[in-house]
Write a protein that holds these residues in place. Structure first.
Motif, mmCIF file in Angstrom:
data_model
loop_
_atom_site.group_PDB
_atom_site.id
_atom_site.type_symbol
_atom_site.label_atom_id
_atom_site.label_comp_id
_atom_site.label_asym_id
_atom_site.label_seq_id
_atom_site.Cartn_x
_atom_site.Cartn_y
_atom_site.Cartn_z
ATOM 1 N N LEU A 58 -2.577 -10.386 1.248
ATOM 2 C CA LEU A 58 -3.749 -10.058 2.059
ATOM 3 C C LEU A 58 -4.830 -9.329 1.257
ATOM 4 O O LEU A 58 -5.876 -8.989 1.792
ATOM 5 N N GLY A 59 -4.577 -9.066 -0.012
ATOM 6 C CA GLY A 59 -5.584 -8.459 -0.877
ATOM 7 C C GLY A 59 -5.885 -7.006 -0.585
ATOM 8 O O GLY A 59 -7.009 -6.550 -0.806
ATOM 9 N N PHE A 60 -4.887 -6.241 -0.118
ATOM 10 C CA PHE A 60 -5.121 -4.821 0.156
ATOM 11 C C PHE A 60 -5.530 -4.069 -1.113
ATOM 12 O O PHE A 60 -6.361 -3.175 -1.065
ATOM 13 N N SER A 61 -4.920 -4.429 -2.258
ATOM 14 C CA SER A 61 -5.228 -3.706 -3.497
ATOM 15 C C SER A 61 -6.645 -3.959 -3.983
ATOM 16 O O SER A 61 -7.149 -3.218 -4.823
ATOM 17 N N ASP A 62 -7.300 -4.981 -3.450
ATOM 18 C CA ASP A 62 -8.700 -5.232 -3.812
ATOM 19 C C ASP A 62 -9.668 -4.412 -2.962
ATOM 20 O O ASP A 62 -10.825 -4.249 -3.324
ATOM 21 N N ASN A 63 -9.194 -3.930 -1.807
ATOM 22 C CA ASN A 63 -10.078 -3.251 -0.865
ATOM 23 C C ASN A 63 -9.783 -1.767 -0.679
ATOM 24 O O ASN A 63 -10.576 -1.068 -0.056
ATOM 25 N N PHE A 64 -8.621 -1.302 -1.155
ATOM 26 C CA PHE A 64 -8.253 0.099 -0.993
ATOM 27 C C PHE A 64 -7.819 0.660 -2.339
ATOM 28 O O PHE A 64 -7.441 -0.072 -3.249
ATOM 29 N N ASP A 65 -7.831 1.991 -2.431
ATOM 30 C CA ASP A 65 -7.393 2.676 -3.638
ATOM 31 C C ASP A 65 -5.897 2.415 -3.847
ATOM 32 O O ASP A 65 -5.081 2.669 -2.962
ATOM 33 N N MET A 66 -5.535 1.910 -5.008
ATOM 34 C CA MET A 66 -4.144 1.540 -5.270
ATOM 35 C C MET A 66 -3.219 2.753 -5.254
ATOM 36 O O MET A 66 -2.063 2.658 -4.826
ATOM 37 N N LYS A 67 -3.701 3.903 -5.687
ATOM 38 C CA LYS A 67 -2.873 5.109 -5.634
ATOM 39 C C LYS A 67 -2.551 5.478 -4.185
ATOM 40 O O LYS A 67 -1.435 5.877 -3.863
ATOM 41 N N TRP A 68 -3.539 5.337 -3.325
ATOM 42 C CA TRP A 68 -3.325 5.635 -1.902
ATOM 43 C C TRP A 68 -2.334 4.648 -1.292
ATOM 44 O O TRP A 68 -1.457 5.034 -0.521
ATOM 45 N N LEU A 69 -2.440 3.381 -1.655
ATOM 46 C CA LEU A 69 -1.500 2.373 -1.154
ATOM 47 C C LEU A 69 -0.077 2.660 -1.631
ATOM 48 O O LEU A 69 0.883 2.539 -0.866
ATOM 49 N N ARG A 70 0.067 3.050 -2.895
ATOM 50 C CA ARG A 70 1.407 3.354 -3.420
ATOM 51 C C ARG A 70 1.995 4.576 -2.729
ATOM 52 O O ARG A 70 3.171 4.613 -2.381
ATOM 53 N N GLU A 71 1.162 5.594 -2.508
ATOM 54 C CA GLU A 71 1.626 6.788 -1.795
ATOM 55 C C GLU A 71 2.093 6.419 -0.385
ATOM 56 O O GLU A 71 3.132 6.885 0.080
ATOM 57 N N ALA A 72 1.334 5.573 0.290
ATOM 58 C CA ALA A 72 1.699 5.154 1.646
ATOM 59 C C ALA A 72 3.017 4.389 1.635
ATOM 60 O O ALA A 72 3.873 4.600 2.502
ATOM 61 N N GLU A 73 3.193 3.506 0.651
ATOM 62 C CA GLU A 73 4.443 2.729 0.579
ATOM 63 C C GLU A 73 5.640 3.643 0.356
ATOM 64 O O GLU A 73 6.682 3.500 1.012
ATOM 65 N N ILE A 74 5.503 4.592 -0.560
ATOM 66 C CA ILE A 74 6.617 5.497 -0.853
ATOM 67 C C ILE A 74 6.948 6.360 0.358
ATOM 68 O O ILE A 74 8.119 6.537 0.715
ATOM 69 N N LYS A 75 5.927 6.893 1.029
ATOM 70 C CA LYS A 75 6.178 7.752 2.193
ATOM 71 C C LYS A 75 6.806 6.965 3.337
ATOM 72 O O LYS A 75 7.730 7.447 4.001
ATOM 73 N N HIS A 76 6.305 5.758 3.585
ATOM 74 C CA HIS A 76 6.897 4.941 4.646
ATOM 75 C C HIS A 76 8.332 4.550 4.295
ATOM 76 O O HIS A 76 9.205 4.492 5.162
ATOM 77 N N GLY A 77 8.575 4.274 3.018
ATOM 78 C CA GLY A 77 9.931 3.945 2.595
ATOM 79 C C GLY A 77 10.883 5.114 2.789
ATOM 80 O O GLY A 77 11.995 4.946 3.287
ATOM 81 N N ARG A 78 10.455 6.314 2.411
ATOM 82 C CA ARG A 78 11.299 7.497 2.575
ATOM 83 C C ARG A 78 11.560 7.776 4.055
ATOM 84 O O ARG A 78 12.681 8.090 4.458
ATOM 85 N N SER A 79 10.511 7.665 4.874
ATOM 86 C CA SER A 79 10.677 7.884 6.316
ATOM 87 C C SER A 79 11.631 6.860 6.915
ATOM 88 O O SER A 79 12.460 7.194 7.767
ATOM 89 N N SER A 80 11.530 5.611 6.457
ATOM 90 C CA SER A 80 12.387 4.560 6.990
ATOM 91 C C SER A 80 13.840 4.756 6.578
ATOM 92 O O SER A 80 14.751 4.479 7.369
ATOM 93 N N MET A 81 14.073 5.244 5.345
ATOM 94 C CA MET A 81 15.452 5.507 4.932
ATOM 95 C C MET A 81 16.070 6.600 5.802
ATOM 96 O O MET A 81 17.222 6.485 6.237
ATOM 97 N N LEU A 82 15.287 7.656 6.075
ATOM 98 C CA LEU A 82 15.780 8.715 6.958
ATOM 99 C C LEU A 82 15.963 8.198 8.383
ATOM 100 O O LEU A 82 16.923 8.562 9.069
ATOM 101 N N ALA A 83 15.055 7.338 8.843
ATOM 102 C CA ALA A 83 15.149 6.791 10.195
ATOM 103 C C ALA A 83 16.399 5.936 10.359
ATOM 104 O O ALA A 83 17.074 6.003 11.397
ATOM 105 N N CYS A 84 16.721 5.133 9.345
ATOM 106 C CA CYS A 84 17.936 4.308 9.408
ATOM 107 C C CYS A 84 19.175 5.193 9.515
ATOM 108 O O CYS A 84 20.085 4.924 10.306
ATOM 109 N N LEU A 85 19.202 6.256 8.708
ATOM 110 C CA LEU A 85 20.327 7.182 8.754
ATOM 111 C C LEU A 85 20.421 7.848 10.127
ATOM 112 O O LEU A 85 21.499 7.908 10.734
#
Length: 200
Positions: A58-85
């Motif tokens: 979808l070209g998110f990295s062309d329209n948003f700051d890549m550092k912000w996208l990576r931070e969002a991915e890591i935070k959502h991943g960490r939250s999801s791991m805790l949510a699964c547990l």
């Protein structure tokens, strides 16, 4: 004269079959293709990040700051791991003073609005604290030295004495597990919605 004309005619006709030099251009035919979607051109802004497989259809990295996208991915991943547990643990463990529920989707109703609002409030405080007050996408990475997802939290010293390659390998494991957990928690929630039964 006829001989010279014949030689020139043959030479010009042979030149028609010689390859012509064309300037190099970047097109879908000669561009680097994505590893994950081989029929799509690989995104350029994700290159160099741990876990990059060229997936950004979808070209998110062309329209948003890549550092912000990576931070969002890591935070959502960490939250999801805790949510699964937590999703699995609540079927076997119940906090004192609360009612046991088999359907994890009913847990917010069981604990009430006050407990849910406490989670939202403390997550807001944590977000403000970890970003030093820079909570907007435009200001979150005003410090160029700030690494996405690095909160300086390593109480067990797992990164102490590790080379950058070893740290990248651990970061890749975290990202892959986080991506899997994001898919998993969605499946768990929808399983309960559809069947109305506990997960296990």
């Amino acid at each position: 004269m006829v001989k010279i004309a014949s030689v020139l005619a043959l030479a010009s006709s042979a030149a028609a079959f010689a390859p012509s030099a064309k300037p190099a251009s970047t097109t879908a035919l000669n561009a680097d293709m994505s590893k994950s979607l081989p029929f799509v051109v690989a995104p350029t802004n994700t290159a160099g990040y741990v876990g990059d497989v060229g997936f950004d259809p979808l070209g998110f990295s062309d329209n948003f700051d890549m550092k912000w996208l990576r931070e969002a991915e890591i935070k959502h991943g960490r939250s999801s791991m805790l949510a699964c547990l937590g999703f699995v643990a609540q079927q076997y463990l119940t906090l004192p003073g609360y009612t046991h529920v088999d359907d994890s989707n009913l847990a917010p109703q069981a604990v009430g609005a006050s407990a849910m609002l406490q989670i939202v409030m403390w997550m807001g405080v944590l977000e403000f604290w970890t970003n030093k007050g820079n909570v907007t996408m435009e200001t979150m990475f005003s410090d160029p030295a700030r690494v996405p997802g690095d909160l300086g939290f390593d109480p067990m010293g797992l990164s102490v004495g590790k080379s950058q390659e070893e740290k990248d390998a651990m970061a890749l494991k975290e990202i892959k597990n986080g991506r899997l957990a994001m898919l998993a928690i969605g499946g768990m929630i929808h399983h309960n919605w559809i069947t109305g039964e506990p997960l296990f």
